[in-house]
Scaffold this motif. Structure first.
Motif, short mmCIF file in Angstrom:
data_model
loop_
_atom_site.label_atom_id
_atom_site.label_comp_id
_atom_site.label_asym_id
_atom_site.label_seq_id
_atom_site.Cartn_x
_atom_site.Cartn_y
_atom_site.Cartn_z
N PRO A 120 1.80 9.87 27.06
CA PRO A 120 1.36 10.11 28.43
C PRO A 120 2.03 11.31 29.10
CG PRO A 120 1.68 7.78 28.05
CD PRO A 120 2.19 8.47 26.83
N MET A 140 -5.70 -0.03 35.70
CA MET A 140 -4.36 -0.63 35.75
C MET A 140 -4.23 -1.80 34.78
SD MET A 140 -2.49 1.13 37.80
CE MET A 140 -1.12 0.04 38.18
N ILE A 158 -4.48 4.69 31.28
CA ILE A 158 -3.38 4.94 32.20
C ILE A 158 -3.90 5.85 33.30
CG2 ILE A 158 -1.10 5.97 32.53
CD1 ILE A 158 -0.38 5.30 29.71
N TYR A 184 -3.90 8.52 36.13
CA TYR A 184 -2.97 9.60 36.49
C TYR A 184 -3.11 9.96 37.96
CZ TYR A 184 -0.40 13.98 36.40
OH TYR A 184 0.51 14.98 36.67
N THR A 193 -7.98 9.78 34.40
CA THR A 193 -7.38 8.65 33.70
C THR A 193 -7.16 9.05 32.25
OG1 THR A 193 -8.54 7.07 35.11
CG2 THR A 193 -7.67 6.23 33.03
N PHE A 226 -2.33 2.21 24.24
CA PHE A 226 -0.97 2.49 24.67
C PHE A 226 -0.19 1.18 24.62
CE2 PHE A 226 -3.44 5.68 27.19
CZ PHE A 226 -2.82 6.85 26.72
N GLN A 276 2.41 -1.64 26.12
CA GLN A 276 2.70 -2.13 27.47
C GLN A 276 3.91 -1.40 28.04
OE1 GLN A 276 0.95 -4.93 29.01
NE2 GLN A 276 1.98 -4.19 30.85
N GLU A 329 5.12 1.55 27.18
CA GLU A 329 4.80 2.96 27.39
C GLU A 329 4.06 3.15 28.71
OE1 GLU A 329 3.01 6.44 24.49
OE2 GLU A 329 2.00 4.49 24.50
N LYS A 330 3.09 2.29 28.96
CA LYS A 330 2.30 2.39 30.18
C LYS A 330 3.15 2.08 31.41
CE LYS A 330 -1.98 0.82 32.39
NZ LYS A 330 -3.30 0.20 32.18
N GLU A 331 3.92 1.01 31.35
CA GLU A 331 4.74 0.62 32.50
C GLU A 331 5.78 1.68 32.81
OE1 GLU A 331 6.31 -3.18 31.57
OE2 GLU A 331 4.44 -4.27 32.04
N LEU A 357 4.06 4.70 34.53
CA LEU A 357 3.61 4.40 35.88
C LEU A 357 4.77 4.22 36.85
CD1 LEU A 357 0.58 2.02 35.21
CD2 LEU A 357 0.53 4.41 35.94
#
Length: 272
Positions: free
Chosen positions: A97, A231, A237, A239, A244, A257, A259, A261-263, A266
Motif C-alpha cells: 500500500p 473498509m 484499501i 486511499y 481505492t 491484503f 488484515q 497490512e490494511k489496518e 489506515l
C-alpha cells in the motif's frame, strides 16, 4: 594429448554450474515467480550449482589456466547480473500500500486524464480490458453493445485479432496507441473500463507473482455504501474519496491484503 583432452573436459564441466546459475538469474529477470518456482522444484540441481560456482570461482582466482580464468569471468558476470537485478529490476516487482500511495501521488493527474480519455474513446454500452508488457499486448477483452459476456483473448491470439477487437468497442488505432502510451508513461500495465459504469475505471498497476495490484479511480466522490465496502473488504484499501487500492491473488499465494497490512496503513493514512 590425452592429458590435454582430460583437462579440457574437466574445464568444461566446471563451467556447467555457472551456466545453470546464469539460467536461473535470467528466469528471475523474465518473471520472479517462474524463476523461484523452477529454482525450488529443481533445488537438487540449483543449490549444488550455486555451491560449486562459488567454490570454482574462488579456486579460479589462482588464474592458472584458461578454464579458471573463464570461471572467474563468468562468476563475476553472474554477480553483476544479480546486483543489477536487485538494484534495478526487483524494486519494480514488489508492491504494498505504501508503494501504491507514493505512485498515486506522483501520477494521479495522469490517471484521471486517462479516465476521461477512455470515457470519450470507448463506444457507448461497450467494455474493454487491456494489458500490456512494455509495448506488447498481453490481454484484450471486449464486450460490445448488447453483449452479456466478454470475448477474452490473450497473448498471440489477442495480437492477431487486435483490429477486430478494437472495432467491437469503437477504438481507433490512435486511441489504442493513446491508451498504451498513457499507461506506459504512468508506469502501469492495464485498464478495465465499461461505459455502463463510466464514473469508474480500474487501472492495473503491477503484477507480483500471481497477484495483481490495481487502482480503482472514481470521478465522483464515493458513496457511503462504497466507503463501507472499501473498509470492510480485505481486497480493498480506500486511499481518498476518489481512489481505492485493490489486490487480487492468483492460484496460489495471498488472495487479499492482510488484515495487519490494511489496518497499519489506515492508521497512518486516513482516507476521509
Amino acid at each position: 594429448m590425452k592429458e590435454q583432452t582430460q583437462t579440457t573436459i574437466f574445464g568444461i564441466l566446471k563451467l556447467i554450474p555457472f551456466a545453470i546459475v546464469t539460467a536461473i538469474i535470467v528466469l528471475f529477470w523474465v518473471d520472479d515467480f517462474v524463476g523461484f518456482l523452477i529454482a525450488f522444484i529443481f533445488s537438487w540441481v540449483t543449490l549444488p550449482a550455486i555451491g560449486f560456482s562459488i567454490a570454482f570461482f574462488i579456486m579460479g582466482l589462482r588464474w592458472r589456466d584458461i578454464w579458471q580464468r573463464l570461471a572467474v569471468i563468468w562468476g563475476g558476470l553472474n554477480v553483476l547480473l544479480v546486483i543489477v537485478y536487485v538494484l534495478a529490476v526487483a524494486p519494480d516487482r514488489q508492491c504494498n500500500p505504501d508503494i501504491m500511495a507514493k505512485h498515486y501521488e506522483k501520477h494521479h493527474a495522469e490517471m484521471e486524464e486517462l479516465h476521461r480519455y477512455l470515457q470519450n474513446a470507448v463506444a457507448d454500452s461497450c467494455a474493454v480490458t487491456l494489458e500490456f508488457k512494455g509495448n506488447r499486448l498481453e490481454m484484450f477483452h471486449v464486450a460490445g453493445e448488447g453483449d452479456d459476456h466478454y470475448s477474452n483473448l490473450w497473448n498471440e491470439e489477442a495480437r492477431e485479432k487486435k483490429d477486430s477487437l478494437m472495432c467491437v468497442v469503437g477504438l481507433t488505432q490512435e486511441e489504442y496507441d493513446g491508451i498504451r502510451q498513457r499507461l506506459k508513461k504512468m508506469g502501469c500495465i492495464g485498464i478495465e473500463y465499461s461505459q455502463t459504469t463510466p464514473d469508474l475505471v480500474k487501472i492495473w498497476f503491477r503484477r507480483v507473482g500471481m497477484g495483481r495490484y490495481d487502482y480503482i479511480i472514481n470521478s465522483r466522490s464515493m458513496t457511503d455504501e462504497e466507503k463501507s465496502t472499501a473498509m470492510e473488504n480485505l481486497d480493498l484499501i480506500p486511499y481518498n474519496d476518489h481512489c481505492t487500492f485493490q489486490y487480487g491473488g492468483g492460484a496460489i499465494g495471498p488472495q487479499t491484503f492482510s488484515q495487519e497490512e490494511k489496518e497499519d496503513f489506515l492508521k497512518r493514512h486516513k482516507p476521509w
